[in-house]
Design a protein around this motif. Sequence first.
Motif, PDB file in Angstrom:
ATOM      1  N   TYR A 144       0.875  -1.046  -0.041  1.00 40.88           N
ATOM      2  CA  TYR A 144       0.038  -0.126  -0.166  1.00 40.88           C
ATOM      3  C   TYR A 144       1.030   1.187  -0.006  1.00 40.88           C
ATOM      4  N   GLY A 145       0.197   2.430  -0.039  1.00 43.83           N
ATOM      5  CA  GLY A 145       0.928   3.580  -0.110  1.00 43.83           C
ATOM      6  C   GLY A 145       1.455   4.136  -1.341  1.00 43.83           C
ATOM      7  N   LEU A 146       2.329   5.065  -1.621  1.00 44.84           N
ATOM      8  CA  LEU A 146       2.859   5.566  -2.794  1.00 44.84           C
ATOM      9  C   LEU A 146       3.455   4.464  -4.000  1.00 44.84           C
ATOM     10  N   ASN A 147       4.032   3.603  -3.433  1.00 39.43           N
ATOM     11  CA  ASN A 147       4.429   2.508  -4.424  1.00 39.43           C
ATOM     12  C   ASN A 147       3.560   1.250  -4.426  1.00 39.43           C
ATOM     13  N   GLN A 148       2.127   1.642  -4.280  1.00 41.41           N
ATOM     14  CA  GLN A 148       1.163   0.366  -4.190  1.00 41.41           C
ATOM     15  C   GLN A 148       1.424  -0.503  -5.517  1.00 41.41           C
ATOM     16  N   ASN A 149       1.206  -1.938  -4.867  1.00 41.49           N
ATOM     17  CA  ASN A 149       0.860  -3.051  -6.246  1.00 41.49           C
ATOM     18  C   ASN A 149       0.088  -3.902  -5.633  1.00 41.49           C
ATOM     19  N   ASN A 150      -0.455  -4.900  -6.245  1.00 36.92           N
ATOM     20  CA  ASN A 150      -1.241  -6.110  -6.108  1.00 36.92           C
ATOM     21  C   ASN A 150      -0.786  -7.217  -5.629  1.00 36.92           C
ATOM     22  N   GLY A 151       0.467  -7.015  -4.985  1.00 37.47           N
ATOM     23  CA  GLY A 151       1.090  -8.401  -4.408  1.00 37.47           C
ATOM     24  C   GLY A 151       1.722  -9.220  -5.440  1.00 37.47           C
ATOM     25  N   SER A 152       2.345 -10.266  -5.064  1.00 35.21           N
ATOM     26  CA  SER A 152       2.634 -11.287  -5.838  1.00 35.21           C
ATOM     27  C   SER A 152       2.215 -12.763  -5.546  1.00 35.21           C
ATOM     28  N   ASP A 153       2.271 -13.790  -6.599  1.00 42.78           N
ATOM     29  CA  ASP A 153       2.068 -15.244  -6.304  1.00 42.78           C
ATOM     30  C   ASP A 153       2.408 -15.610  -5.159  1.00 42.78           C
ATOM     31  N   GLN A 154       1.601 -16.495  -4.367  1.00 44.07           N
ATOM     32  CA  GLN A 154       2.113 -17.117  -3.176  1.00 44.07           C
ATOM     33  C   GLN A 154       3.230 -18.009  -3.483  1.00 44.07           C
ATOM     34  N   THR A 155       4.333 -17.730  -2.815  1.00 44.88           N
ATOM     35  CA  THR A 155       5.812 -18.218  -3.230  1.00 44.88           C
ATOM     36  C   THR A 155       6.503 -18.919  -2.045  1.00 44.88           C
ATOM     37  N   ASP A 156       7.050 -20.075  -1.996  1.00 44.61           N
ATOM     38  CA  ASP A 156       7.679 -20.610  -0.929  1.00 44.61           C
ATOM     39  C   ASP A 156       8.941 -21.319  -1.175  1.00 44.61           C
ATOM     40  N   ILE A 157       9.931 -21.653  -0.433  1.00 47.35           N
ATOM     41  CA  ILE A 157      11.229 -22.327  -1.002  1.00 47.35           C
ATOM     42  C   ILE A 157      11.571 -23.286   0.413  1.00 47.35           C
ATOM     43  N   PHE A 158      11.911 -24.272   0.359  1.00 50.30           N
ATOM     44  CA  PHE A 158      12.421 -25.225   1.132  1.00 50.30           C
ATOM     45  C   PHE A 158      13.373 -26.223   0.899  1.00 50.30           C
ATOM     46  N   ASN A 167      14.461 -26.689   9.486  1.00 49.93           N
ATOM     47  CA  ASN A 167      14.957 -25.118   9.422  1.00 49.93           C
ATOM     48  C   ASN A 167      14.353 -24.210   8.299  1.00 49.93           C
ATOM     49  N   THR A 168      13.652 -25.018   7.470  1.00 46.17           N
ATOM     50  CA  THR A 168      13.214 -24.536   6.193  1.00 46.17           C
ATOM     51  C   THR A 168      11.756 -25.019   6.164  1.00 46.17           C
ATOM     52  N   PRO A 169      10.782 -24.756   6.874  1.00 46.90           N
ATOM     53  CA  PRO A 169       9.423 -25.166   6.863  1.00 46.90           C
ATOM     54  C   PRO A 169       8.788 -24.556   6.086  1.00 46.90           C
ATOM     55  N   VAL A 170       7.511 -25.269   5.701  1.00 44.81           N
ATOM     56  CA  VAL A 170       6.430 -24.724   4.571  1.00 44.81           C
ATOM     57  C   VAL A 170       5.646 -23.891   5.458  1.00 44.81           C
ATOM     58  N   LEU A 171       5.586 -22.475   4.756  1.00 42.10           N
ATOM     59  CA  LEU A 171       4.912 -21.418   5.580  1.00 42.10           C
ATOM     60  C   LEU A 171       3.327 -21.062   5.420  1.00 42.10           C
ATOM     61  N   TRP A 172       3.232 -21.818   4.154  1.00 44.73           N
ATOM     62  CA  TRP A 172       1.431 -21.339   3.877  1.00 44.73           C
ATOM     63  C   TRP A 172       0.978 -22.915   3.333  1.00 44.73           C
ATOM     64  N   ASP A 173      -0.470 -22.715   3.226  1.00 39.31           N
ATOM     65  CA  ASP A 173      -1.128 -23.983   2.782  1.00 39.31           C
ATOM     66  C   ASP A 173      -1.036 -23.586   1.264  1.00 39.31           C
ATOM     67  N   PHE A 174      -0.749 -24.690   0.491  1.00 43.11           N
ATOM     68  CA  PHE A 174      -0.789 -24.520  -1.054  1.00 43.11           C
ATOM     69  C   PHE A 174      -2.031 -25.523  -1.476  1.00 43.11           C
ATOM     70  N   ASN A 175      -3.347 -24.934  -1.697  1.00 41.78           N
ATOM     71  CA  ASN A 175      -4.201 -25.619  -1.994  1.00 41.78           C
ATOM     72  C   ASN A 175      -4.336 -26.056  -3.490  1.00 41.78           C
ATOM     73  N   GLU A 176      -3.604 -24.974  -4.367  1.00 38.06           N
ATOM     74  CA  GLU A 176      -3.611 -25.160  -5.733  1.00 38.06           C
ATOM     75  C   GLU A 176      -2.231 -24.797  -6.127  1.00 38.06           C
ATOM     76  N   ILE A 177      -1.317 -25.774  -6.752  1.00 40.70           N
ATOM     77  CA  ILE A 177      -0.018 -25.736  -6.935  1.00 40.70           C
ATOM     78  C   ILE A 177       0.015 -25.337  -8.541  1.00 40.70           C
ATOM     79  N   SER A 178       0.608 -24.303  -8.860  1.00 36.72           N
ATOM     80  CA  SER A 178       0.475 -23.901 -10.087  1.00 36.72           C
ATOM     81  C   SER A 178       1.994 -24.127 -10.821  1.00 36.72           C
ATOM     82  N   GLU A 179       3.161 -24.129  -9.962  1.00 38.21           N
ATOM     83  CA  GLU A 179       4.471 -24.673 -10.386  1.00 38.21           C
ATOM     84  C   GLU A 179       5.007 -24.894  -9.107  1.00 38.21           C
ATOM     85  N   MET A 180       6.077 -25.998  -9.433  1.00 32.04           N
ATOM     86  CA  MET A 180       6.780 -26.586  -8.213  1.00 32.04           C
ATOM     87  C   MET A 180       8.065 -27.135  -8.914  1.00 32.04           C
ATOM     88  N   THR A 181       9.345 -26.848  -8.638  1.00 34.69           N
ATOM     89  CA  THR A 181      10.676 -27.330  -9.296  1.00 34.69           C
ATOM     90  C   THR A 181      11.574 -27.627  -8.175  1.00 34.69           C
TER      91      THR A 181
END
Length: 358
Positions: free
Chosen positions: A141-155, A166-180
């Motif tokens: 939000y604010g002067l440099n506002q944007n609509n965010g980014s795709d939910q992303t995690d690494i482990f 030490n690198t836990p999954v931080l979110w629920d991923f109900n629909e995985i669009s990409e995984m590598t």
Amino acid sequence: NINRKDFKRFKKDGFVHYSDLGALGNGISDDVTYIRATHLLANHYGLEVRADSDALYIIGSKKGSAIISTNTDFGNATFIIDDTNVEDYGSSIFEVKSKKNEIKIDHIKSLKKGQKKINFQMNQKGLITVKDSTVRRYIRYGLNQNNGSDQTDIFLVDKNGVIDENTPVLWDFNEISEMTCLLIDDKKLKINGGKFITIANQVEEENHPYYSRNILINRSNVEVNNLKHYVKGEGKHGAPYQGFISVKDASDVQIRNCLMTGHKTYQKIGNAGKIVSRGSYDLLVTRSINVLFDNCRQTNDINDETFWGIFGSNYSKNLVFDNCSLSRFDAHMGVYNATIRNSNLGYMGVKLIGFGQF
């Protein structure tokens, strides 16, 4: 083309110099083609690369990158990177890259926060990246506002798919669009020395994309030591930079005893229709884990507000500053666990969003 006698010498010595492939290092000729060729040869035959003593290499405007897959010693050589008229502002000068190919994971359809194991096996440890494009995070939000980014995690996972605690999954991923998965090299790759001088771009377009004429570390288990980077020729306008040392999609990277330079702050009209400053970085970490900055300094005053804060990061875990004197520690789009010790931070201080322990 290499004659047989020279080739036998390279194999016997275990290393090759830039001059062996034609680089003059005289401060006049553009040496970038010969530098790329040297690394191409070294990568194929497993040779180390060495810069020539006291050489002054010119890195001109040609598109493309030198791929580093073996130990490289820049020594006391100097590299002049001329950004005033380039063919491709998005190409890294050097890309530190694994010989292992990225693995796409299509059979896993969802993940749960805190999940302990995934149904994936391989012959060694790996770095997993996962995205869900139906969920937006880090909306600004604010002067440099944007609509965010795709939910992303690494482990990190072991060869049986067990997730590193030490690198836990931080979110629920109900629909995985990409995984590598990127496999982690067992052998450490070392880069040492070198003085790099960027002749800054003079772009007048205020919304021009970031310049990436840098050293991109896109391989795990890498150490960079005793590298120096300077910036010259910044004027009244210019496009921002995306980190001269940029760590991306990597784990276990150490940046030690390096001297970096903060970039001049330029402005633009932001998404809210008002003037905002554009971030410009000399150190950047993206989607990476276990990254250490040890005894790193910058050439300009860490409290000089005409230069943007030197460090930024996104989607990373376990970041450490130890014995550093830098103008900023910033975790834009989330960090899990961060440590700052024995360090001095300048006028931009600490900016954090994320999880875990700081």
